[in-house]
Design an enzyme around this catalytic site. Structure first.
Site, PDB file in Angstrom:
ATOM      1  N   PRO A   2     -21.882  -0.849 -20.999  1.00  0.00           N
ATOM      2  CA  PRO A   2     -20.932  -1.725 -20.908  1.00  0.00           C
ATOM      3  C   PRO A   2     -21.228  -3.065 -21.466  1.00  0.00           C
ATOM      4  CG  PRO A   2     -20.515  -1.468 -18.719  1.00  0.00           C
ATOM      5  CD  PRO A   2     -22.021  -0.702 -19.439  1.00  0.00           C
ATOM      6  N   LYS A  32     -19.859  -0.012 -13.062  1.00  0.00           N
ATOM      7  CA  LYS A  32     -21.277   0.489 -13.688  1.00  0.00           C
ATOM      8  C   LYS A  32     -22.463  -0.689 -13.313  1.00  0.00           C
ATOM      9  CE  LYS A  32     -19.680   2.964 -17.340  1.00  0.00           C
ATOM     10  NZ  LYS A  32     -19.518   3.470 -18.689  1.00  0.00           N
ATOM     11  N   ILE A  64     -18.353   2.867 -22.897  1.00  0.00           N
ATOM     12  CA  ILE A  64     -18.628   4.430 -23.021  1.00  0.00           C
ATOM     13  C   ILE A  64     -17.740   4.999 -21.475  1.00  0.00           C
ATOM     14  CG2 ILE A  64     -19.938   6.618 -22.533  1.00  0.00           C
ATOM     15  CD1 ILE A  64     -22.580   4.864 -24.056  1.00  0.00           C
TER      16      ILE A  64
END
Length: 112
Positions: A2, A32, A64
């Site tokens: 990120p 994440k 992603i």
């Protein structure tokens, strides 16, 4: 991976503390590990929103596998954070979301 960047015309007294909070926010809302988050804070920028210099921000959030179906929820979380931390009203924040393809993002001499 990120990546979150906050550009604002607001001055931030504790830039390091705020930047750490931005990093933690990205990790939390995306689920994440923070060890992969890259956070950038650019306070005190010359920025007009709607023709005024009232507090405002432009946020970039790339990741992603960014969950496109959750962008309304992510927007609410980011706007809530900016309102609490920097007193920026939600209607003075633009957010650009990006879902990055693994093969188009490099790290550690390779791609994801």
């Amino acid at each position: 991976m990120p990546f979150i960047k906050v550009e604002t015309n607001v001055s931030v007294p504790d830039e390091t503390g705020c930047l750490k909070a931005v990093s933690a926010l990205a990790a939390d809302i995306l689920g994440k590990p923070e060890s992969y988050v890259l956070a950038v804070l650019e306070p005190g920028k010359h920025l007009l929103f709607g023709g005024t210099a009232d507090p405002a921000a432009f946020v970039t959030l790339d990741s992603i596998g960014l969950p496109e179906d959750r962008t309304p929820e992510l927007s609410a979380a980011i706007c809530g954070f900016l309102n609490r931390e920097l007193a920026i009203p939600a209607d003075r924040v633009y957010i650009a979301f990006g879902d990055i393809k693994r093969h188009l993002f490099g790290w550690d001499g390779r791609t994801f």
